[in-house]
Design a protein around this motif. Sequence first.
Motif, short mmCIF file in Angstrom:
data_model
loop_
_atom_site.label_atom_id
_atom_site.label_comp_id
_atom_site.label_asym_id
_atom_site.label_seq_id
_atom_site.Cartn_x
_atom_site.Cartn_y
_atom_site.Cartn_z
N MET A 1 1.14 -1.32 0.38
CA MET A 1 0.59 -0.15 -0.19
C MET A 1 0.62 0.96 -0.30
N VAL A 2 0.45 2.80 -1.00
CA VAL A 2 1.27 3.28 -0.94
C VAL A 2 0.32 4.37 -0.09
N ASP A 3 1.43 5.65 0.89
CA ASP A 3 0.71 6.76 0.69
C ASP A 3 0.18 7.96 -0.20
N TYR A 4 -1.35 7.63 -0.02
CA TYR A 4 -1.82 8.45 -1.27
C TYR A 4 -1.83 10.04 -1.24
N ARG A 5 -0.90 10.76 -0.12
CA ARG A 5 -0.75 12.00 0.18
C ARG A 5 0.55 12.17 -0.11
N ASN A 6 1.07 11.44 -0.69
CA ASN A 6 2.43 11.23 -1.12
C ASN A 6 2.90 11.39 -3.05
N TYR A 7 1.34 11.56 -3.49
CA TYR A 7 0.99 11.30 -4.91
C TYR A 7 0.72 12.84 -5.10
N ILE A 8 1.20 13.61 -5.18
CA ILE A 8 1.49 14.99 -5.90
C ILE A 8 0.33 14.95 -6.77
N VAL A 9 -0.44 14.37 -7.47
CA VAL A 9 -1.82 14.43 -8.16
C VAL A 9 -2.79 14.60 -7.10
N GLN A 11 -2.23 15.70 -3.85
CA GLN A 11 -2.25 16.38 -2.96
C GLN A 11 -2.99 17.76 -4.30
N LYS A 12 -2.89 17.91 -5.51
CA LYS A 12 -3.17 19.09 -6.18
C LYS A 12 -4.50 18.75 -6.50
N SER A 13 -5.20 17.31 -6.44
CA SER A 13 -6.70 17.28 -6.38
C SER A 13 -7.43 17.64 -5.16
N HIS A 14 -6.67 17.51 -4.22
CA HIS A 14 -7.07 17.79 -2.70
C HIS A 14 -7.32 19.34 -2.78
N GLN A 15 -6.48 20.38 -3.32
CA GLN A 15 -6.32 21.64 -3.68
C GLN A 15 -7.75 22.09 -4.68
N PHE A 16 -7.73 21.49 -5.16
CA PHE A 16 -8.77 21.46 -6.41
C PHE A 16 -9.89 21.48 -5.77
N VAL A 17 -10.47 20.57 -4.82
CA VAL A 17 -11.70 20.10 -4.22
C VAL A 17 -11.98 21.64 -3.51
N LEU A 18 -10.81 21.94 -2.40
CA LEU A 18 -11.22 22.80 -1.86
C LEU A 18 -11.26 24.35 -2.58
N SER A 43 -15.90 16.45 -8.45
CA SER A 43 -14.78 17.24 -8.31
C SER A 43 -13.64 16.22 -6.58
N LEU A 44 -14.82 15.38 -5.95
CA LEU A 44 -14.20 15.25 -4.84
C LEU A 44 -14.03 13.87 -4.88
N SER A 45 -14.43 13.45 -5.94
CA SER A 45 -14.62 12.02 -6.34
C SER A 45 -12.96 11.83 -7.07
N ILE A 46 -12.15 12.68 -6.72
CA ILE A 46 -11.16 12.45 -7.75
C ILE A 46 -9.87 12.27 -7.50
N PRO A 47 -9.55 12.81 -5.65
CA PRO A 47 -9.21 12.42 -4.69
C PRO A 47 -9.24 11.67 -4.20
N GLY A 53 -7.77 3.78 -3.55
CA GLY A 53 -7.10 3.18 -4.73
C GLY A 53 -5.16 2.93 -3.77
N CYS A 54 -5.16 3.60 -3.30
CA CYS A 54 -4.12 3.45 -2.76
C CYS A 54 -3.63 2.95 -1.32
N GLY A 55 -5.45 2.18 -0.67
CA GLY A 55 -5.54 1.51 -0.07
C GLY A 55 -5.75 -0.26 -0.40
N ARG A 56 -5.46 -0.26 -1.05
CA ARG A 56 -6.33 -1.65 -2.53
C ARG A 56 -4.62 -3.05 -2.30
N GLU A 57 -5.08 -4.13 -2.22
CA GLU A 57 -3.23 -4.71 -2.21
C GLU A 57 -2.93 -4.68 -3.66
N SER A 58 -3.31 -4.32 -4.47
CA SER A 58 -2.09 -4.87 -5.54
C SER A 58 -2.48 -3.47 -6.60
N GLN A 59 -1.63 -3.72 -7.65
CA GLN A 59 -1.16 -2.44 -8.29
C GLN A 59 -2.16 -2.08 -9.53
N LYS A 60 -3.17 -3.15 -10.11
CA LYS A 60 -4.33 -3.64 -10.83
C LYS A 60 -5.61 -2.47 -10.20
#
Length: 121
Positions: A1-9, A11-18, A43-47, A53-60
């Motif tokens: 699993m990856v920490d979603y907050r590390n993805y720049i996309v 971060q940008k989509s979170h700010q976009f929602v705001l 818009s909220l659905s983006i981030p 997805g980052c909380g799922r068990e596989s890259q697929k």
Amino acid sequence: MVDYRNYIVWQKSHQFVLDVYKLTASFPKSEQFNLISQINRASLSIPTNIAEGCGRESQKELIRFLYISSGSAHETEYLLLVSKDLGFIEKDLYNKLNSEVNEIKKMLASLIRKIAETVNR
């Protein structure tokens, strides 16, 4: 699993929602259960889908949620356009937000390709 907050996309989509939520606060109250609700949810659905997805068990599975996120970005792009055409958004603000959502779409496409390359090795 990856920490979603590390993805720049993310971060940008979170700010976009705001930014979108601030924008829709000025829409006519008659649109509260129509356009306001739809554009906020899209818009909220983006981030949100990036995070899920980052909380799922596989890259697929992550890729599948990134595609959903991309679909939401496309939906939001249209909703911004219709909001502008209805006179709810000034042209300059529309151009700024449209540019932001297009950048997010490109970043999602790039991330999907990058992850897919690792999955297909």
